[in-house]
Design an enzyme around this catalytic site. Sequence first.
Site, PDB file in Angstrom:
ATOM      1  N   ASP A 113      16.111  51.866  10.152  1.00 38.97           N
ATOM      2  CA  ASP A 113      17.027  51.529   9.072  1.00 38.97           C
ATOM      3  C   ASP A 113      16.598  52.372   7.874  1.00 38.97           C
ATOM      4  OD1 ASP A 113      19.008  50.560   7.491  1.00 38.97           O
ATOM      5  OD2 ASP A 113      18.631  48.441   7.920  1.00 38.97           O
TER       6      ASP A 113
HETATM    7  C1  BGC Z   1      21.681  49.113   6.148  1.00 40.90           C
HETATM    8  C2  BGC Z   1      22.182  49.682   7.450  1.00 40.90           C
HETATM    9  C3  BGC Z   1      22.987  50.927   7.187  1.00 40.90           C
HETATM   10  C4  BGC Z   1      22.130  51.916   6.444  1.00 40.90           C
HETATM   11  C5  BGC Z   1      22.813  53.235   6.136  1.00 40.90           C
HETATM   12  C6  BGC Z   1      20.993  50.154   5.275  1.00 40.90           C
HETATM   13  O1  BGC Z   1      20.835  49.679   3.990  1.00 40.90           O
HETATM   14  O2  BGC Z   1      20.801  48.041   6.404  1.00 40.90           O
HETATM   15  O3  BGC Z   1      22.940  48.718   8.141  1.00 40.90           O
HETATM   16  O4  BGC Z   1      23.481  51.435   8.382  1.00 40.90           O
HETATM   17  O5  BGC Z   1      21.735  51.343   5.213  1.00 40.90           O
HETATM   18  O6  BGC Z   1      23.753  53.100   5.132  1.00 40.90           O
END
Ligand code: BGC
Length: 719
Positions: A236
């Site tokens: 993540d």
């Molecule tokens: C989120 C993810 C997301 C990623 C990219 C993170 O803050 O938890 O679900 O895909 O950002 O934007």
Amino acid sequence: MGEQLRERAEELAARLTLEEKIGMIHGAELFATKGVERLGIPPLRMSDSTMGVRQEFEPDSWKAIGHSDDFVTYLPCCSAVAATWNRKLAYEAGSVLGAEARGRGKDVILGPGVNIKRSPLCGRNFEYFSEDPYLTGELAASFIRGVQQWDVAACVKHFAANNQETERLWVEVEVDEEVLRTIYLPAFYEAVRAGGALTIMGAYNRLYGEHCCQSDFLLRRILREEWEYDGVVISDWGGVHDTELAAKSQLDIEMSVTSDFDQYKMAKPLQEMVEKGEILEHVLDEKVIHILMLMLRLHMMDDKRKRGCYNTEEHRQKALQVARESVVLLKNEKGHLPLNPENCRRILVIGENGDCVHAGGGGSGEIKALYEITPLMGIKKLLGGNCQVDYAAGYCRDGGMTAGEDTKANANWQEASLENGGGSVKYQEADEASRKLRQILKEQAVAMAGSAVYDQVIFVGGLNHDQDSEGNDRPDMKLPYEQDSLICELLKVRPELVVVLMGGTPVEMGEWIDKAGSLVWCWYGGMEGGTALAEVLFGQVNPSGKLPESFYKSHKDCSAHCVGDFPGTDRVCYREGMFVGYRYLDTFDIEPQFCFGHGLSYTEFDYGKAELTVAENVPSEADDKKVQCAGGRKVFVVCEVRNTGNRAGKETVQVYLQQRARDLRMPYRELAGFEKVELLPGEKKIVKILLKGRLEGKEIAVGSSSGDIRQVVKGMFEE
Ligand code: BGC
């Protein structure tokens, strides 16, 4: 096939320099890795999320590029997809997303989210399917197959036990391993095994003392060794904390939210450790091989790759079909719904959600929708000018009227998202000016609602992405903006008021539910959500959505709150164990407002006598322990269902395994199969449902919801 791929990937990997390998395993842009031009290896391009493909950002800042070419089809959220209980529609939704991702030149779409809804207060619940692992896994697997037919990888997220936003970067989840394996992991298993998800995203939180994105337990032991996963593991954004741990873990790509790409843990710091001999270069090879295998699977390096498309009429039609089947008719006491358009000369729509678009909110799931039909527009479109439709806001969010726009999103929230543990509980701010404004709006709306000029009054309220949002959990299940008192006042002057609520997760209804005759729940229904809602309200579509989660009377009835912790502080203890959602309510006889699986129709369905059949000698899915194979046999429930009303409709027959005698140490009842069937008036069909789960010592309950069990089948598994 897998071996050949691996060989080709190994050959390519052997030709890469250390620097080139490093470039491939971390973000070199906010949503892309580096390619290796001299060998024809492209960068890997990613984008959020599940309701559509997110807008384009600058490569190194969270500033939207702002061109007109990144408007997209806006699909219903995952909770809405789940409410359809329709595997085919989940597949179609995934297929639209995959085609659009490919059409926009993406290789990986960062979804779907399959985390279990442990508490109704989790801010990201709208991005998740259900509180039930089986329902989540079934629909997610179909969704992923839909995405990936377009030579685009789905990225199932967030692995694992990522069930709250509060302190999401650091919170340590304490959960019994058996519970983890029974409740929180099965949907991921289905996503990678049955769905074939080519990539998976590690979660922010910690589990058993390790950050999930660099967890040996989750990534090596479970994912690679037990599940034999050879896809790509992506962190993540900002979920990696330690160079050595990450390098030695089964993580393949580190992504983050800042633009100092060279400083990412698996960038320069890793290169230096390899150069100093502190980490063997070999650990990088494995990561690069996984990435190259993915690229080969997606035809990124040959000319066989499918061409995608976006914003097609077909995509919008599919978004509409999903939205239609996601609307849940919760209550229709006097058969007040559907409304007859012929009897409507003048109607009144009340409520901010009636006239509000939601696509642009919620966090990384935000969508730059080509358009979004609001409930008000949907109703007007349907009535076609033969009925005067008036509107009164009735309430407004803090900060005042929205003039149709939902989001006041700060463009840079994501860059700041690593601060303060990444999330917290968001309390409703007491904003005096907004309160005063709401008082005026309420008085206006109530006065209008009482007027005899209106044939019908429809209230459209609920939540918006100020509550249903990444980065914050709700403090309770209360309807925001004093909507309870507004609904009470409206019901006094309009006892037959139609109440429509929108949201990704339930709200308290106790103050008015007994007085409301008809109640409709719609989720964030995508670009055609308003069309679908209007069709249901006016009977052009017979509702067939069912709740994929328990609608508690209050969050205090949810086991995460009354038995376990939620949201905890630096640790959160899942003391409720297996008793998540209806598993808790049904075992301990706690009455929800509306139970798991509930959803009414404008027609009635009769169930015939259910029987068990067994398919002998099926080529057994040997490793799939969850298909009940008593000696290689698959067990089905077979049941006739008849539409006894005078409208065509769809029914989802649900099968639960339940204990013969109550043993409070285990959940009383668990979903083990379901099928949705469409029936014309008077028509009957045989429904055949494959059972998953251990049948020994259980009886098989067949019903229309977890609270409406029509019969219990005994038989072949009697001891
Ligand atoms: C989120 C993810 C997301 C990623 C990219 C993170 O803050 O938890 O679900 O895909 O950002 O934007």
